[in-house]
Scaffold this motif. Structure first.
Motif, PDB file in Angstrom:
ATOM      1  N   PRO A  22      14.233  27.259 -51.594  1.00 38.67           N
ATOM      2  CA  PRO A  22      13.583  28.320 -52.402  1.00 38.67           C
ATOM      3  C   PRO A  22      12.431  28.942 -51.657  1.00 38.67           C
ATOM      4  N   PHE A  23      11.480  28.009 -51.218  1.00 39.02           N
ATOM      5  CA  PHE A  23      10.223  28.381 -50.566  1.00 39.02           C
ATOM      6  C   PHE A  23      10.466  29.160 -49.366  1.00 39.02           C
ATOM      7  N   VAL A  24      11.556  28.601 -48.482  1.00 38.87           N
ATOM      8  CA  VAL A  24      11.746  29.312 -47.104  1.00 38.87           C
ATOM      9  C   VAL A  24      12.425  30.437 -47.574  1.00 38.87           C
ATOM     10  N   ARG A  25      13.403  30.738 -48.421  1.00 37.52           N
ATOM     11  CA  ARG A  25      13.948  31.906 -48.666  1.00 37.52           C
ATOM     12  C   ARG A  25      13.184  33.040 -49.122  1.00 37.52           C
ATOM     13  N   ASP A  26      12.103  32.833 -49.964  1.00 39.17           N
ATOM     14  CA  ASP A  26      11.165  33.607 -50.490  1.00 39.17           C
ATOM     15  C   ASP A  26      10.021  33.882 -49.269  1.00 39.17           C
ATOM     16  N   GLY A  27      10.369  33.328 -48.307  1.00 41.79           N
ATOM     17  CA  GLY A  27       9.302  33.759 -47.160  1.00 41.79           C
ATOM     18  C   GLY A  27       7.683  33.047 -47.203  1.00 41.79           C
ATOM     19  N   TRP A  28       7.838  31.990 -48.029  1.00 42.54           N
ATOM     20  CA  TRP A  28       6.383  31.297 -48.268  1.00 42.54           C
ATOM     21  C   TRP A  28       6.095  30.107 -47.262  1.00 42.54           C
ATOM     22  N   ILE A  29       7.421  29.585 -46.918  1.00 37.64           N
ATOM     23  CA  ILE A  29       7.212  28.226 -45.942  1.00 37.64           C
ATOM     24  C   ILE A  29       8.205  28.727 -44.735  1.00 37.64           C
ATOM     25  N   GLU A  30       7.612  28.170 -43.475  1.00 39.73           N
ATOM     26  CA  GLU A  30       8.196  28.355 -42.379  1.00 39.73           C
ATOM     27  C   GLU A  30       8.517  26.915 -41.836  1.00 39.73           C
ATOM     28  N   VAL A  31       9.870  26.436 -41.423  1.00 45.25           N
ATOM     29  CA  VAL A  31      10.280  25.218 -40.853  1.00 45.25           C
ATOM     30  C   VAL A  31      10.132  25.315 -39.345  1.00 45.25           C
ATOM     31  N   GLY A  64       9.577  15.973 -34.630  1.00 47.45           N
ATOM     32  CA  GLY A  64      10.377  16.129 -35.758  1.00 47.45           C
ATOM     33  C   GLY A  64      10.431  17.259 -36.462  1.00 47.45           C
ATOM     34  N   LEU A  65      10.498  17.636 -37.647  1.00 49.29           N
ATOM     35  CA  LEU A  65      10.655  18.632 -38.166  1.00 49.29           C
ATOM     36  C   LEU A  65       9.530  18.836 -39.415  1.00 49.29           C
ATOM     37  N   THR A  66       8.928  19.982 -39.308  1.00 52.25           N
ATOM     38  CA  THR A  66       7.762  20.216 -40.282  1.00 52.25           C
ATOM     39  C   THR A  66       7.738  21.348 -40.819  1.00 52.25           C
ATOM     40  N   CYS A  67       6.748  21.812 -41.938  1.00 51.22           N
ATOM     41  CA  CYS A  67       6.820  23.029 -42.332  1.00 51.22           C
ATOM     42  C   CYS A  67       5.344  23.463 -42.512  1.00 51.22           C
ATOM     43  N   VAL A  68       5.209  24.850 -42.264  1.00 49.59           N
ATOM     44  CA  VAL A  68       3.964  25.277 -42.615  1.00 49.59           C
ATOM     45  C   VAL A  68       3.823  26.631 -43.670  1.00 49.59           C
ATOM     46  N   PHE A  69       2.932  26.964 -44.317  1.00 47.16           N
ATOM     47  CA  PHE A  69       2.761  28.008 -45.065  1.00 47.16           C
ATOM     48  C   PHE A  69       2.494  29.251 -44.317  1.00 47.16           C
ATOM     49  N   THR A  70       3.289  30.582 -44.718  1.00 48.60           N
ATOM     50  CA  THR A  70       3.057  31.570 -44.224  1.00 48.60           C
ATOM     51  C   THR A  70       1.919  32.457 -44.757  1.00 48.60           C
ATOM     52  N   HIS A  71       1.423  33.227 -44.279  1.00 52.97           N
ATOM     53  CA  HIS A  71       0.153  34.100 -45.000  1.00 52.97           C
ATOM     54  C   HIS A  71       0.735  34.223 -46.513  1.00 52.97           C
ATOM     55  N   ALA A  72       1.868  34.966 -46.537  1.00 52.13           N
ATOM     56  CA  ALA A  72       2.279  35.059 -48.088  1.00 52.13           C
ATOM     57  C   ALA A  72       2.278  33.779 -48.908  1.00 52.13           C
ATOM     58  N   GLY A  73       2.881  32.518 -48.419  1.00 52.94           N
ATOM     59  CA  GLY A  73       2.513  31.467 -49.069  1.00 52.94           C
ATOM     60  C   GLY A  73       1.367  31.054 -49.647  1.00 52.94           C
ATOM     61  N   LEU A  74       0.538  31.091 -48.459  1.00 53.35           N
ATOM     62  CA  LEU A  74      -1.095  30.753 -48.692  1.00 53.35           C
ATOM     63  C   LEU A  74      -1.603  31.399 -49.716  1.00 53.35           C
ATOM     64  N   ALA A  75      -1.203  32.896 -49.847  1.00 54.67           N
ATOM     65  CA  ALA A  75      -1.762  33.829 -50.770  1.00 54.67           C
ATOM     66  C   ALA A  75      -1.028  33.314 -52.129  1.00 54.67           C
ATOM     67  N   VAL A  76       0.157  32.900 -52.305  1.00 51.58           N
ATOM     68  CA  VAL A  76       0.737  32.411 -53.527  1.00 51.58           C
ATOM     69  C   VAL A  76       0.028  31.203 -53.914  1.00 51.58           C
ATOM     70  N   MET A  77      -0.327  30.367 -53.213  1.00 50.63           N
ATOM     71  CA  MET A  77      -0.775  28.970 -53.485  1.00 50.63           C
ATOM     72  C   MET A  77      -2.458  29.075 -54.107  1.00 50.63           C
ATOM     73  N   ARG A  78      -2.900  30.006 -53.029  1.00 48.10           N
ATOM     74  CA  ARG A  78      -4.444  30.310 -53.474  1.00 48.10           C
ATOM     75  C   ARG A  78      -4.428  31.168 -54.792  1.00 48.10           C
ATOM     76  N   GLY A  79      -3.409  31.894 -55.430  1.00 52.22           N
ATOM     77  CA  GLY A  79      -3.516  32.400 -56.619  1.00 52.22           C
ATOM     78  C   GLY A  79      -3.231  31.748 -57.645  1.00 52.22           C
TER      79      GLY A  79
END
Length: 262
Positions: free
Chosen positions: A197-206, A247-262
């Protein structure tokens, strides 16, 4: 026009990293990521910049950095300890120009002899801290106490600069070798459930990281996540079994960081 929007992409990348105390190294790679997330022309497609591409961009990013320093919006410091500190010496004059002109200082190296950190001035931080991440609707914010443990683990992993999903330092279990194809597919689907769901919403990139001593990465699109996580080699292809950053990792996009900070 908003003063933040008046900045070039290169200046926005530099200021964003400066406001969060990031290093000069990796800034050009982040510039490429910012371009890709914005859908801008010339961005690298689902990967990092090659070394040659990175070198070619050094004059442009160096000029942008000098301009920001000259306008009193940012400083560049020589790190004296393990972490950035306000007491670290500030680069000026010829030394600053020489540091910015050297492509090696823009590249991430696991054992760099000198590290340089960006720092935004107080006035720049006050002016642009909110603008550095996009605004999001309040109803998009996930309630932490309503998330599953798996979802919380994924969000924490994305927040940490050293977070890995797979490999010896990953938060997820290794792929069982004894499973048949159908059981393996079901097992991978179950493991991916809190992430999708987080990748689908554009909050996280793998991303797939191929080597601990390299800054290379490949972005794994949403529709390719199952195949990637079902591949033992992509999950971890280190030789000695204890490499971090493979291996495989994940990072927040700018949109994801905005969601978390909110």
């Amino acid at each position: 026009m908003d003063p933040w929007d008046a900045l070039t992409f290169a200046e926005q990348t530099l200021m964003r990293r400066a406001m969060f105390g990031n290093g000069l190294a990796w800034t050009i790679q982040q510039y490429g990521i910012d371009l890709r997330w914005a859908g801008a022309e010339g961005a690298p497609t689902l990967r990092n910049y090659t070394e040659d591409e990175e070198r070619a961009l050094v004059p442009q990013l160096a000029a942008a950095a000098l301009g920001l320093v000259g306008r009193g919006l940012m400083t560049i410091r020589v790190r004296q300890g393990h972490f950035p500190a306000a007491s670290d010496p500030v680069l000026t004059g010829v030394e600053l120009r020489e540091v910015l002109a050297d492509p090696a200082n823009w590249r991430w190296e696991s054992k760099a002899s000198r590290n340089f950190d960006l720092a935004a001035t107080e006035s720049a931080t006050e002016q642009w801290r909110a603008a550095a991440s996009p605004k999001v609707a309040s109803d998009a914010l996930p309630a932490w106490d309503e998330l599953s443990i798996g979802q919380r683990e994924v969000l924490v992993c994305a927040m940490e600069g050293s977070g890995m999903l797979t490999g010896p330092f990953g938060i997820w279990e290794d792929l069982p070798t004894e499973l048949g194809s159908a059981d393996r597919a079901e097992w991978v689907d179950h493991q991916l459930a809190p992430l999708l769901p987080f990748v689908r919403d554009g909050w996280i990139e793998v991303r797939h990281l191929p080597g601990a001593s390299s800054d290379a990465f490949t972005v794994i699109p949403l529709d390719e996540l199952h195949a990637a996580f079902a591949d033992p080699v992509l999950r971890y292809d280190g030789d000695d079994g204890d490499d971090w950053g493979v291996g495989l990792t994940c990072v927040f996009t700018h949109a994801g960081l905005a969601v978390m900070r909110g």
